[in-house]
Motif scaffolding. Structure first.
Motif, PDB file in Angstrom:
ATOM      1  N   THR A  35      -6.184  43.570 -22.752  1.00 39.03           N
ATOM      2  CA  THR A  35      -7.583  43.396 -23.158  1.00 39.03           C
ATOM      3  C   THR A  35      -7.702  42.996 -24.622  1.00 39.03           C
ATOM      4  O   THR A  35      -8.682  42.357 -25.006  1.00 39.03           O
ATOM      5  CB  THR A  35      -8.429  44.664 -22.876  1.00 39.03           C
ATOM      6  OG1 THR A  35      -7.887  45.770 -23.583  1.00 39.03           O
ATOM      7  CG2 THR A  35      -8.491  44.955 -21.381  1.00 39.03           C
ATOM      8  N   ILE A  38      -7.624  39.357 -24.516  1.00 39.41           N
ATOM      9  CA  ILE A  38      -8.927  38.872 -24.048  1.00 39.41           C
ATOM     10  C   ILE A  38      -9.929  38.919 -25.190  1.00 39.41           C
ATOM     11  O   ILE A  38     -10.708  37.975 -25.385  1.00 39.41           O
ATOM     12  CB  ILE A  38      -9.416  39.695 -22.838  1.00 39.41           C
ATOM     13  CG1 ILE A  38      -8.542  39.401 -21.617  1.00 39.41           C
ATOM     14  CG2 ILE A  38     -10.893  39.406 -22.534  1.00 39.41           C
ATOM     15  CD1 ILE A  38      -8.783  40.328 -20.437  1.00 39.41           C
ATOM     16  N   GLY A  39      -9.919  40.004 -25.955  1.00 43.98           N
ATOM     17  CA  GLY A  39     -10.834  40.127 -27.097  1.00 43.98           C
ATOM     18  C   GLY A  39     -10.638  39.019 -28.105  1.00 43.98           C
ATOM     19  O   GLY A  39     -11.610  38.468 -28.639  1.00 43.98           O
ATOM     20  N   LYS A  42     -12.013  35.775 -26.570  1.00 43.10           N
ATOM     21  CA  LYS A  42     -13.476  35.776 -26.603  1.00 43.10           C
ATOM     22  C   LYS A  42     -13.988  35.519 -28.014  1.00 43.10           C
ATOM     23  O   LYS A  42     -14.956  34.774 -28.202  1.00 43.10           O
ATOM     24  CB  LYS A  42     -14.021  37.110 -26.086  1.00 43.10           C
ATOM     25  CG  LYS A  42     -13.938  37.260 -24.582  1.00 43.10           C
ATOM     26  CD  LYS A  42     -14.533  38.607 -24.162  1.00 43.10           C
ATOM     27  CE  LYS A  42     -14.657  38.740 -22.670  1.00 43.10           C
ATOM     28  NZ  LYS A  42     -15.319  40.015 -22.295  1.00 43.10           N
ATOM     29  N   GLN A  45     -13.573  31.867 -28.959  1.00 42.07           N
ATOM     30  CA  GLN A  45     -14.486  30.991 -28.218  1.00 42.07           C
ATOM     31  C   GLN A  45     -15.952  31.398 -28.374  1.00 42.07           C
ATOM     32  O   GLN A  45     -16.814  30.853 -27.688  1.00 42.07           O
ATOM     33  CB  GLN A  45     -14.109  31.005 -26.727  1.00 42.07           C
ATOM     34  CG  GLN A  45     -12.708  30.503 -26.447  1.00 42.07           C
ATOM     35  CD  GLN A  45     -12.508  29.077 -26.908  1.00 42.07           C
ATOM     36  OE1 GLN A  45     -13.339  28.203 -26.661  1.00 42.07           O
ATOM     37  NE2 GLN A  45     -11.393  28.820 -27.589  1.00 42.07           N
ATOM     38  N   MET A  47     -17.449  33.982 -27.351  1.00 40.31           N
ATOM     39  CA  MET A  47     -17.954  34.523 -26.086  1.00 40.31           C
ATOM     40  C   MET A  47     -18.409  35.959 -26.312  1.00 40.31           C
ATOM     41  O   MET A  47     -17.886  36.649 -27.191  1.00 40.31           O
ATOM     42  CB  MET A  47     -16.855  34.480 -25.019  1.00 40.31           C
ATOM     43  CG  MET A  47     -16.373  33.074 -24.704  1.00 40.31           C
ATOM     44  SD  MET A  47     -14.850  33.067 -23.704  1.00 40.31           S
ATOM     45  CE  MET A  47     -15.490  33.605 -22.133  1.00 40.31           C
ATOM     46  N   ALA A  49     -18.810  39.971 -25.985  1.00 45.68           N
ATOM     47  CA  ALA A  49     -17.806  41.016 -25.758  1.00 45.68           C
ATOM     48  C   ALA A  49     -17.942  41.636 -24.374  1.00 45.68           C
ATOM     49  O   ALA A  49     -16.973  42.151 -23.835  1.00 45.68           O
ATOM     50  CB  ALA A  49     -17.933  42.100 -26.827  1.00 45.68           C
ATOM     51  N   THR A  50     -19.128  41.579 -23.818  1.00 42.82           N
ATOM     52  CA  THR A  50     -19.352  42.188 -22.506  1.00 42.82           C
ATOM     53  C   THR A  50     -19.573  41.125 -21.450  1.00 42.82           C
ATOM     54  O   THR A  50     -20.029  40.014 -21.732  1.00 42.82           O
ATOM     55  CB  THR A  50     -20.565  43.132 -22.521  1.00 42.82           C
ATOM     56  OG1 THR A  50     -21.727  42.387 -22.868  1.00 42.82           O
ATOM     57  CG2 THR A  50     -20.377  44.268 -23.498  1.00 42.82           C
ATOM     58  N   ASP A  51     -19.252  41.500 -20.225  1.00 44.71           N
ATOM     59  CA  ASP A  51     -19.501  40.649 -19.059  1.00 44.71           C
ATOM     60  C   ASP A  51     -19.985  41.591 -17.956  1.00 44.71           C
ATOM     61  O   ASP A  51     -19.194  42.138 -17.190  1.00 44.71           O
ATOM     62  CB  ASP A  51     -18.218  39.929 -18.646  1.00 44.71           C
ATOM     63  CG  ASP A  51     -18.409  38.982 -17.476  1.00 44.71           C
ATOM     64  OD1 ASP A  51     -19.420  39.096 -16.756  1.00 44.71           O
ATOM     65  OD2 ASP A  51     -17.515  38.136 -17.258  1.00 44.71           O
ATOM     66  N   HIS A  91     -13.460  44.736 -28.620  1.00 46.53           N
ATOM     67  CA  HIS A  91     -13.784  43.310 -28.604  1.00 46.53           C
ATOM     68  C   HIS A  91     -14.824  42.986 -29.679  1.00 46.53           C
ATOM     69  O   HIS A  91     -14.735  41.956 -30.358  1.00 46.53           O
ATOM     70  CB  HIS A  91     -14.293  42.886 -27.223  1.00 46.53           C
ATOM     71  CG  HIS A  91     -13.215  42.811 -26.201  1.00 46.53           C
ATOM     72  ND1 HIS A  91     -13.468  42.368 -24.919  1.00 46.53           N
ATOM     73  CD2 HIS A  91     -11.906  43.127 -26.225  1.00 46.53           C
ATOM     74  CE1 HIS A  91     -12.341  42.405 -24.216  1.00 46.53           C
ATOM     75  NE2 HIS A  91     -11.385  42.866 -24.993  1.00 46.53           N
ATOM     76  N   LYS A  92     -15.797  43.865 -29.831  1.00 43.98           N
ATOM     77  CA  LYS A  92     -16.813  43.664 -30.864  1.00 43.98           C
ATOM     78  C   LYS A  92     -16.195  43.716 -32.250  1.00 43.98           C
ATOM     79  O   LYS A  92     -16.543  42.931 -33.134  1.00 43.98           O
ATOM     80  CB  LYS A  92     -17.939  44.689 -30.715  1.00 43.98           C
ATOM     81  CG  LYS A  92     -18.814  44.445 -29.517  1.00 43.98           C
ATOM     82  CD  LYS A  92     -19.873  45.541 -29.376  1.00 43.98           C
ATOM     83  CE  LYS A  92     -20.741  45.287 -28.153  1.00 43.98           C
ATOM     84  NZ  LYS A  92     -21.737  46.372 -27.976  1.00 43.98           N
ATOM     85  N   ALA A  95     -14.375  40.499 -32.883  1.00 39.63           N
ATOM     86  CA  ALA A  95     -15.332  39.418 -33.165  1.00 39.63           C
ATOM     87  C   ALA A  95     -15.879  39.525 -34.584  1.00 39.63           C
ATOM     88  O   ALA A  95     -16.044  38.502 -35.268  1.00 39.63           O
ATOM     89  CB  ALA A  95     -16.459  39.462 -32.148  1.00 39.63           C
TER      90      ALA A  95
END
Length: 98
Positions: A35, A38-39, A42, A45, A47, A49-51, A91-92, A95
């Motif tokens: 993950t 993935i972070g 994201k 790109q 994108m 942080a949540t989906d 992820h946040k 970013a």
């Protein structure tokens, strides 16, 4: 079963639990490594942080797996919510750091 035999059996069960706990942590560490990638993707790109749709599909799938394994759906939901919340926070953070 004598007390001595019971103590030995208990020690054996506890050793198994200790090994399983360590295995769980290794699996979680691998999951978080994935993950983390993935972070980064994201963030690169731009994108979110949540989906929410993905999270809902995963939760539905894991409820089914919980049923198949005889696990409490409530337990699995709580566990996965903790994991996903931790991942989203990371992820946040990724970013924000750019």
């Amino acid at each position: 079963m004598t007390t001595h035999n019971a103590a030995g059996q208990l020690a054996s069960y506890r050793k198994t639990i200790d090994n399983l706990d360590a295995a769980l942590l290794h699996i979680l560490a691998e999951r978080f490594r994935c993950t983390e990638q993935i972070g980064r993707l994201k963030a690169e790109q731009a994108m979110p942080a949540t989906d929410s749709e993905r999270e809902q599909r995963q939760m539905d799938r894991l409820r089914t797996v919980a049923d198949e394994l005889g696990l409490s759906q409530h337990f699995v939901e709580n566990l996965m919510t903790l994991i996903v919340t931790t991942v989203v926070e990371r992820h946040k953070e990724i970013a924000r750091r750019g």
